[in-house]
Design an enzyme around this catalytic site. Structure first.
Site, PDB file in Angstrom:
ATOM      1  N   GLU A 212       3.514  -6.153   0.235  1.00 12.80           N
ATOM      2  CA  GLU A 212       3.262  -7.386  -0.051  1.00 12.80           C
ATOM      3  C   GLU A 212       2.355  -7.714  -0.703  1.00 12.80           C
ATOM      4  O   GLU A 212       1.728  -8.764  -0.858  1.00 12.80           O
ATOM      5  CB  GLU A 212       3.257  -8.399   1.323  1.00 12.80           C
ATOM      6  CG  GLU A 212       4.236  -8.720   1.963  1.00 12.80           C
ATOM      7  CD  GLU A 212       5.470  -9.378   1.101  1.00 12.80           C
ATOM      8  OE1 GLU A 212       6.747  -8.940   1.041  1.00 12.80           O
ATOM      9  OE2 GLU A 212       5.077 -10.232   0.121  1.00 12.80           O
TER      10      GLU A 212
HETATM   11  C1  FAD Z   1       7.113   1.062   4.103  1.00 10.18           C
HETATM   12  C2  FAD Z   1       7.137   0.180   2.744  1.00 10.18           C
HETATM   13  C3  FAD Z   1       7.935  -0.834   2.725  1.00 10.18           C
HETATM   14  C4  FAD Z   1       8.063  -1.737   1.512  1.00 10.18           C
HETATM   15  N1  FAD Z   1       8.796  -2.938   1.697  1.00 10.18           N
HETATM   16  C5  FAD Z   1       9.183  -3.423   0.639  1.00 10.18           C
HETATM   17  C6  FAD Z   1      10.330  -4.426   0.704  1.00 10.18           C
HETATM   18  O1  FAD Z   1      10.787  -4.636   1.659  1.00 10.18           O
HETATM   19  N2  FAD Z   1      10.593  -4.850  -0.811  1.00 10.18           N
HETATM   20  C7  FAD Z   1      10.016  -4.446  -1.984  1.00 10.18           C
HETATM   21  O2  FAD Z   1      10.421  -5.031  -2.902  1.00 10.18           O
HETATM   22  N3  FAD Z   1       9.129  -3.711  -1.925  1.00 10.18           N
HETATM   23  C8  FAD Z   1       8.562  -2.978  -0.736  1.00 10.18           C
HETATM   24  N4  FAD Z   1       7.603  -2.137  -0.843  1.00 10.18           N
HETATM   25  C9  FAD Z   1       6.773  -1.959  -1.869  1.00 10.18           C
HETATM   26  C10 FAD Z   1       5.299  -2.575  -1.870  1.00 10.18           C
HETATM   27  O3  FAD Z   1       5.395  -3.904  -1.903  1.00 10.18           O
HETATM   28  C11 FAD Z   1       4.675  -1.626  -3.161  1.00 10.18           C
HETATM   29  O4  FAD Z   1       4.548  -0.244  -2.752  1.00 10.18           O
HETATM   30  C12 FAD Z   1       3.437  -2.434  -3.138  1.00 10.18           C
HETATM   31  O5  FAD Z   1       3.363  -3.632  -3.920  1.00 10.18           O
HETATM   32  C13 FAD Z   1       2.540  -1.685  -4.409  1.00 10.18           C
HETATM   33  O6  FAD Z   1       3.557  -1.119  -5.606  1.00 10.18           O
HETATM   34  P1  FAD Z   1       3.463   0.382  -6.167  1.00 10.18           P
HETATM   35  O7  FAD Z   1       3.488   1.121  -4.724  1.00 10.18           O
HETATM   36  O8  FAD Z   1       4.333   0.582  -7.189  1.00 10.18           O
HETATM   37  O9  FAD Z   1       1.978   0.543  -6.440  1.00 10.18           O
HETATM   38  P2  FAD Z   1       1.241   0.380  -7.839  1.00 10.18           P
HETATM   39  O10 FAD Z   1       1.835  -1.039  -8.296  1.00 10.18           O
HETATM   40  O11 FAD Z   1       1.510   1.461  -8.755  1.00 10.18           O
HETATM   41  O12 FAD Z   1      -0.139   0.253  -7.506  1.00 10.18           O
HETATM   42  C14 FAD Z   1      -1.151   1.458  -7.456  1.00 10.18           C
HETATM   43  C15 FAD Z   1      -2.321   1.166  -7.086  1.00 10.18           C
HETATM   44  O13 FAD Z   1      -2.824   0.541  -8.025  1.00 10.18           O
HETATM   45  C16 FAD Z   1      -3.437  -1.163  -7.831  1.00 10.18           C
HETATM   46  N5  FAD Z   1      -2.909  -1.937  -9.052  1.00 10.18           N
HETATM   47  C17 FAD Z   1      -1.875  -1.850  -9.607  1.00 10.18           C
HETATM   48  N6  FAD Z   1      -2.017  -2.986 -10.289  1.00 10.18           N
HETATM   49  C18 FAD Z   1      -3.121  -3.599 -10.422  1.00 10.18           C
HETATM   50  C19 FAD Z   1      -3.678  -4.522 -10.892  1.00 10.18           C
HETATM   51  N7  FAD Z   1      -2.960  -5.258 -12.030  1.00 10.18           N
HETATM   52  N8  FAD Z   1      -4.937  -5.065 -10.704  1.00 10.18           N
HETATM   53  C20 FAD Z   1      -5.485  -4.304  -9.726  1.00 10.18           C
HETATM   54  N9  FAD Z   1      -5.223  -3.286  -9.271  1.00 10.18           N
HETATM   55  C21 FAD Z   1      -3.851  -2.870  -9.335  1.00 10.18           C
HETATM   56  C22 FAD Z   1      -3.021  -1.295  -6.532  1.00 10.18           C
HETATM   57  O14 FAD Z   1      -3.546  -2.191  -5.939  1.00 10.18           O
HETATM   58  C23 FAD Z   1      -2.663   0.073  -5.790  1.00 10.18           C
HETATM   59  O15 FAD Z   1      -4.001   0.400  -5.333  1.00 10.18           O
HETATM   60  C24 FAD Z   1       7.369  -1.425   0.557  1.00 10.18           C
HETATM   61  C25 FAD Z   1       6.541  -0.326   0.539  1.00 10.18           C
HETATM   62  C26 FAD Z   1       6.444   0.561   1.570  1.00 10.18           C
HETATM   63  C27 FAD Z   1       5.617   1.842   1.398  1.00 10.18           C
END
Ligand code: FAD
Length: 600
Positions: free
Chosen positions: A441
């Protein structure tokens, strides 16, 4: 094995004495909320979750979900039956509008019940939790036909809902979405792409699953501006409401993950699946944000709820386990050792957990009340104030609330010593489950950026000024009462730190955006410290009044006053350090390049 008792007494204290529900009888939905109804919801709901959902929490974690060759997914043993009972007893319909088959209860009441449900089984609670978010989006942005077709069966729990944002190359940065939506002659769109990490993406609890999917139409800008929202049912729905043919959406795999094993986290493949536009083309992110804001408050609640169960068990363990002697001399000389409960360091962890958890319960319920006020308050001014507070506090409830939930879960695990690390005691599951709420989220770092980068400056800083005003007025009133004066003085100091930090961000953030980015996390924590301080001021005031009136259960109120003092003495002073971190700027954070980072 762990146990769970819904904290009905504490919820009642907040609803009756801190919030004062009877003051809101003029709001829509509140007219039916008599004290008896609240008691019935909390006690019956609490009984349902502890008797039906809690017993399958540990077994569900051990077994996890299973994906079969044909792409279908089976939830762990007992989940299907428990879900059927949940639907039959109507617990899922509490907060939904009556016009679509809900009970029309205020958000503040459904939130209280949802806390109990998550506490007893977070993975289970996520299935209806995602559905509620999807309903919220459809009710605001869906066409009347879409609402009529999907919403009533989602409200009843017959069908589930999901949110599909994330793709392999895009998580935080939704502008990178590749999923395509091709317009078709019949007015529908063909949706093609891969979504990952989709919670509740496929399962056996409901006969249909209504996916809300972000995708780009041909020629749309390759950024967040080009995103549209689509409703894509697993089974197409005939005009008479019956289920039609299977849509071209399927679960390619389920993730093997750290926690919430009983919730299916799916890779969803859309192979030209039939979808329909929700709201306007290229306004998808705004539509999805309705769902995300509901979900963010729900995820903040996850922090509180998981922490509550972990804390309850840690307190019991500290009472049962005997190790060492009290520093002041043996408390139970007849026994070979005293209980863990006598040791100040164990008490430190338990008191921190208690102060943060009970503070978060008050904040989540007050936040939920603001949602009710935002939509139902009689005057425009009240609705605007509530909307401002919800907007400002949503990233705080999500970010700070889930940080607290994880901290409480690990501290509760620590109270168990080595046994906390062993699966059969159940504590490590709470640590694993709580961890995800800080990530999904929008990660907590992204929540902090939302607070500092968007919410703080909106409407010339109107929301944060409104919060300052609320705290200032309540502090001034409490300073005149000797029972709350010292707490009020501590909160006043913390507020001063937050005001100074806010001014620093306002003057430095524009000049150097990295200063604002570096300040964001400590600023979010500082806001949380003040917001929880406000909650503890209110709780202390309510407890002192109850004691003065000779209320029964004096120990409960005395405990509130002691916990408020603990918060003032041992948590609120963090505000000063957090302000200094904000004002340190971004230089030392940003100075090293990757080569300089490596010590090896
Ligand atoms: C168990 C689980 C359930 C989930 N359920 C859903 C779901 O139902 N629907 C759905 O759509 N998604 C879902 N997700 C996805 C989840 O919302 C994302 O994993 C999350 O938003 C982070 O995206 P990412 O994993 O690509 O990390 P990234 O975006 O690659 O981020 C990696 C790190 O960089 C930081 N970062 C990235 N961009 C910035 C920025 N601009 N400024 C500061 N820091 C930044 C982040 O805070 C993080 O620490 C789920 C994930 C998991 C693991």
């Amino acid at each position: 094995m762990p146990k769970y008792t819904p904290p009905v007494r504490d919820t009642r204290f907040i609803l009756d004495r801190v919030i004062g529900l009877d003051r809101y009888a003029n709001l829509p939905g509140f007219e039916n909320v008599s004290p008896d109804v609240v008691t019935a919801v909390l006690e019956e709901g609490g009984r349902f979750v502890s008797e039906v959902l809690f017993p399958i929490n540990h077994s569900g974690d051990q077994e996890g979900c299973t994906r079969h060759e044909d792409g279908s997914v089976t939830t762990p043993k007992g989940f299907k039956q428990a879900y059927a009972q949940y639907v039959e007893s109507g617990w899922g319909t509490l907060g939904a509008p009556e016009a679509v088959g809900g009970q029309g209860m205020p958000h503040v009441i459904s939130t209280a019940f949802e806390e109990y449900m998550i506490s007893s089984n977070m993975a289970f609670a996520m299935y209806p939790g995602l559905t509620h978010g999807a309903i919220a989006s459809l009710l605001v942005k869906g066409s009347p036909e879409q609402q009529a077709k999907y919403v009533p069966k989602m409200v009843s729990g017959e069908w589930g809902g999901t949110m599909n944002l994330t793709e392999p190359q895009c998580g935080t940065d939704l502008g990178l979405i590749k999923t395509k939506a091709e317009p078709q002659a019949d007015g529908s769109y063909a949706i093609t792409g891969t979504k990952i990490f989709i919670s509740s993406g496929e399962h056996d609890l409901t006969s249909n699953i209504i996916h809300l999917v972000l995708a780009k139409t041909p020629g749309a800008p390759d950024s967040t501006k080009g995103i549209s929202l689509f409703v894509v049912p697993k089974f197409l729905v005939n005009d008479d409401g019956s289920l039609g043919e299977r849509n071209a959406v399927s679960c390619g795999s389920i993730e093997h993950k750290m926690g919430i094993h009983a919730n299916s986290t799916c890779v969803m493949n859309y192979d030209g699946a039939k979808g329909w536009l929700v709201g306007e083309e290229m306004k998808g992110l705004a539509a999805m944000f309705i769902m995300m804001n509901v979900a963010r408050l729900g995820v903040g609640l996850q922090g509180l709820a998981v922490g509550e169960t972990a804390l309850q068990n840690a307190v019991q363990y500290a009472e049962d386990r005997r190790q060492g002697r009290a520093l002041t001399g043996a408390q139970e000389p007849g026994e070979k050792a005293d209980t863990l409960f006598v040791h100040p360091d164990v008490r430190r962890m338990l008191m921190e957990a208690k102060a943060l958890t009970e503070g978060m319960r008050a904040l989540c319920l007050w936040g939920a009340l603001q949602v009710d006020l935002e939509h139902g308050a009689p005057s425009e001014e009240e609705r605007e104030l509530a909307g401002d507070l919800v907007g400002l506090l949503t990233p705080v409830i999500k970010g700070v609330g889930t940080d607290i939930g994880y901290k409480v879960a690990t501290d509760a695990q620590q109270v168990y010593g080595g046994h906390g690390y062993i699966a059969e005691w159940g504590m490590e599951q709470y640590v694993r489950d709580a961890r995800i709420s800080m990530i999904y989220e929008g990660t907590n770092g992204v929540q902090a950026m939302d607070l500092v980068g968007r919410k703080l400056g909106q409407n010339g800083g109107r929301a944060v000024q409104a919060l300052f005003k609320v705290v200032t007025e309540e502090v001034a009133a409490a300073k005149g009462d000797e029972k709350t004066a010292s707490f009020a003085e501590a909160l006043e100091k913390a507020l001063g730190q937050m005001q100074a930090a806010t001014l620093w961000i306002a003057t430095h953030g524009f000049k150097n955006p990295n200063d604002a980015g570096a300040a964001a996390y400590p600023y979010m924590q500082l806001t949380g410290t003040v917001a929880l301080g406000l909650m503890w001021l209110r709780m202390a005031k309510a407890a002192a009044e109850a004691l003065a009136k000779g209320a029964e259960d004096a120990k409960f109120y005395e405990a509130k006053l002691v916990t408020a003092r603990f918060y003032a003495e041992r948590i609120m002073p963090d505000a000063g350090a957090l302000r200094r971190k904000v004002e340190a700027g971004g230089d030392s954070i940003m100075a090293l390049d990757p080569e300089m980072f490596r010590a090896a």
